[in-house]
Design an enzyme around this catalytic site. Structure first.
Site, PDB file in Angstrom:
ATOM      1  N   ASN A 175      -5.508  -1.812  -5.941  1.00  0.00           N
ATOM      2  CA  ASN A 175      -4.359  -1.360  -6.734  1.00  0.00           C
ATOM      3  C   ASN A 175      -3.199  -2.295  -6.413  1.00  0.00           C
ATOM      4  O   ASN A 175      -2.587  -2.185  -5.362  1.00  0.00           O
ATOM      5  CB  ASN A 175      -4.039   0.093  -6.336  1.00  0.00           C
ATOM      6  CG  ASN A 175      -2.785   0.622  -7.009  1.00  0.00           C
ATOM      7  OD1 ASN A 175      -2.232  -0.019  -7.909  1.00  0.00           O
ATOM      8  ND2 ASN A 175      -2.330   1.785  -6.583  1.00  0.00           N
TER       9      ASN A 175
ATOM     10  N   LYS B  45      -0.387  -2.447  -7.720  1.00  0.00           N
ATOM     11  CA  LYS B  45       0.927  -1.821  -7.930  1.00  0.00           C
ATOM     12  C   LYS B  45       1.849  -2.796  -8.671  1.00  0.00           C
ATOM     13  O   LYS B  45       1.374  -3.538  -9.522  1.00  0.00           O
ATOM     14  CB  LYS B  45       1.508  -1.367  -6.594  1.00  0.00           C
ATOM     15  CG  LYS B  45       0.516  -0.480  -5.820  1.00  0.00           C
ATOM     16  CD  LYS B  45       1.122   0.231  -4.661  1.00  0.00           C
ATOM     17  CE  LYS B  45       0.065   1.107  -3.997  1.00  0.00           C
ATOM     18  NZ  LYS B  45       0.558   1.899  -2.899  1.00  0.00           N
TER      19      LYS B  45
ATOM     20  N   HIS C 109      -1.720   8.640  -9.560  1.00  0.00           N
ATOM     21  CA  HIS C 109      -1.346   8.083  -8.244  1.00  0.00           C
ATOM     22  C   HIS C 109      -0.102   8.802  -7.725  1.00  0.00           C
ATOM     23  O   HIS C 109       0.779   9.169  -8.509  1.00  0.00           O
ATOM     24  CB  HIS C 109      -1.085   6.575  -8.375  1.00  0.00           C
ATOM     25  CG  HIS C 109      -0.953   5.919  -7.034  1.00  0.00           C
ATOM     26  ND1 HIS C 109       0.205   5.970  -6.316  1.00  0.00           N
ATOM     27  CD2 HIS C 109      -1.855   5.249  -6.279  1.00  0.00           C
ATOM     28  CE1 HIS C 109       0.012   5.343  -5.158  1.00  0.00           C
ATOM     29  NE2 HIS C 109      -1.219   4.892  -5.110  1.00  0.00           N
TER      30      HIS C 109
ATOM     31  N   GLU D 169       2.482   7.800  -6.352  1.00  0.00           N
ATOM     32  CA  GLU D 169       3.769   7.169  -6.709  1.00  0.00           C
ATOM     33  C   GLU D 169       4.179   7.548  -8.128  1.00  0.00           C
ATOM     34  O   GLU D 169       5.368   7.702  -8.416  1.00  0.00           O
ATOM     35  CB  GLU D 169       3.662   5.643  -6.530  1.00  0.00           C
ATOM     36  CG  GLU D 169       3.628   5.279  -5.052  1.00  0.00           C
ATOM     37  CD  GLU D 169       2.842   4.018  -4.708  1.00  0.00           C
ATOM     38  OE1 GLU D 169       2.551   3.213  -5.606  1.00  0.00           O
ATOM     39  OE2 GLU D 169       2.505   3.858  -3.511  1.00  0.00           O
TER      40      GLU D 169
ATOM     41  N   GLU E  19      -6.036  10.198  -1.427  1.00  0.00           N
ATOM     42  CA  GLU E  19      -5.030   9.338  -0.813  1.00  0.00           C
ATOM     43  C   GLU E  19      -3.949  10.201  -0.180  1.00  0.00           C
ATOM     44  O   GLU E  19      -3.003  10.622  -0.865  1.00  0.00           O
ATOM     45  CB  GLU E  19      -4.385   8.440  -1.874  1.00  0.00           C
ATOM     46  CG  GLU E  19      -5.344   7.529  -2.586  1.00  0.00           C
ATOM     47  CD  GLU E  19      -4.637   6.294  -3.132  1.00  0.00           C
ATOM     48  OE1 GLU E  19      -4.993   5.199  -2.710  1.00  0.00           O
ATOM     49  OE2 GLU E  19      -3.706   6.436  -3.941  1.00  0.00           O
TER      50      GLU E  19
ATOM     51  N   GLY F 267       0.747   2.872   2.348  1.00  0.00           N
ATOM     52  CA  GLY F 267       1.740   1.831   2.615  1.00  0.00           C
ATOM     53  C   GLY F 267       2.471   2.002   3.929  1.00  0.00           C
ATOM     54  O   GLY F 267       3.460   1.311   4.191  1.00  0.00           O
TER      55      GLY F 267
ATOM     56  N   SER G 220      -3.615   2.718   3.482  1.00  0.00           N
ATOM     57  CA  SER G 220      -3.646   1.732   4.582  1.00  0.00           C
ATOM     58  C   SER G 220      -5.065   1.354   5.002  1.00  0.00           C
ATOM     59  O   SER G 220      -5.333   1.145   6.179  1.00  0.00           O
ATOM     60  CB  SER G 220      -2.836   2.232   5.789  1.00  0.00           C
ATOM     61  OG  SER G 220      -1.475   2.407   5.427  1.00  0.00           O
TER      62      SER G 220
HETATM   63  P1  PGA Z   1      -2.060   1.070   0.621  1.00  0.00           P
HETATM   64  O1  PGA Z   1      -2.017   1.765  -0.825  1.00  0.00           O
HETATM   65  O2  PGA Z   1      -3.456   0.551   0.821  1.00  0.00           O
HETATM   66  O3  PGA Z   1      -1.033  -0.006   0.566  1.00  0.00           O
HETATM   67  O4  PGA Z   1      -1.723   2.141   1.627  1.00  0.00           O
HETATM   68  C1  PGA Z   1      -3.093   2.519  -1.307  1.00  0.00           C
HETATM   69  C2  PGA Z   1      -2.743   3.098  -2.655  1.00  0.00           C
HETATM   70  O5  PGA Z   1      -1.613   3.573  -2.835  1.00  0.00           O
HETATM   71  O6  PGA Z   1      -3.580   3.108  -3.590  1.00  0.00           O
END
Ligand code: PGA
Length: 253
Positions: free
Chosen positions: A9, A11, A98, A100, A170, A176, A216
């Site tokens: 992803n 983003k 997601h 976010e 997640e 992140g 992460s």
């Molecule tokens: P990350 O993000 O691996 O940077 O923690 C995962 C995601 O939000 O899909």
């Protein structure tokens, strides 16, 4: 056998030229090095999809996904992207719900249910995201919270439709942040998700659904997470922005 999926992803990262270089690197390395039973998906910014599509189109290992899709078929929805548009550029996956998007764009479970349904109707594979905040986990309510997300967005699908959905668990506190769920925490939740799916759709459907872990995931923790019996892959943010790290995760199976 469940499909093993490693999805990146991106983003809101990478200009077009940076994105095209990254996609080319991933395709070149993945074709040679990723085991045949692992599918790699690149979920790029929407504006890059058409051009990245040309790069992945001949790869047997790598496919393409969008990061979001509208619940409306078409019309006056400025800035939104329809499932038909996503499909028309050659993408086959789409991330839906997601955390976010839920947090910054106030997407609701009901809205996400409509997106999953429309994406399926249009022949896309939804990667449906669920996961709890730190507060919810500390209150011991994480299992109920995630079950409710599944119930409100997925449980009205038919068993046949559900069998085409990919789930990504997640935990928000792990996204992140550099903090990963332990392999035990991931396995506990993935198993609970599968049990909940079995309760609604039957054991056969639940057993066939790929449940990815996200938050992460990196080359140095992927192997342990992916070794859990109910973890069928990863949704990877930060580490998907470097081809070598991303492929190292896909090779950790
Ligand atoms: P990350 O993000 O691996 O940077 O923690 C995962 C995601 O939000 O899909």
């Amino acid at each position: 056998m469940r499909k093993k999926i490693i999805a990146g992803n991106w983003k809101m990262n990478k200009t077009l030229s940076e994105g095209l270089s990254l996609a080319s690197e991933v395709v070149n390395i993945a074709n040679d090095e990723v085991p045949a039973d692992v599918s790699v998906v690149l979920c790029t910014p929407a504006i890059h999809l058409a051009q990245v599509s040309a790069i992945v189109k001949d790869s047997e290992t790598v496919s393409l996904g969008a990061q979001n899709v509208s619940e409306h078929e078409s019309g006056a929805y400025t800035g939104d992207i329809s499932a038909d548009m996503v499909k028309s550029v050659g993408a086959s996956f789409v991330i839906i719900g997601h955390s976010e998007r839920r947090e910054y764009h106030f997407e609701t479970n009901a809205q996400l249910a409509a997106r999953v349904k429309l994406a399926l109707d249009k022949g896309l594979t939804p990667i449906f995201c669920c996961g709890e905040s730190l507060e919810t986990r500390e209150a011991g309510e994480h299992v109920d919270f995630v079950n409710n997300q599944l119930k409100e967005s997925l449980f009205d699908l038919s068993a046949e439709e559900m069998s085409k959905v990919v789930i990504a668990y997640e935990p928000i506190w792990a996204i992140g942040t550099g903090i990963t769920a332990s392999s035990d925490q991931a396995q506990e939740m993935h198993k609970s998700i599968r049990t909940s799916l079995a309760g609604n759709f039957g054991a056969e459907v639940a057993d066939g659904i790929s449940i990815l872990y996200g938050g992460s995931m990196k080359p140095d923790n992927a192997q342990e997470l992916l070794a859990q019996p109910d973890v069928d892959g990863g949704l990877i943010g930060g580490a998907s922005l470097k081809s070598r790290d991303f492929i190292a995760i896909a090779k950790s199976y």
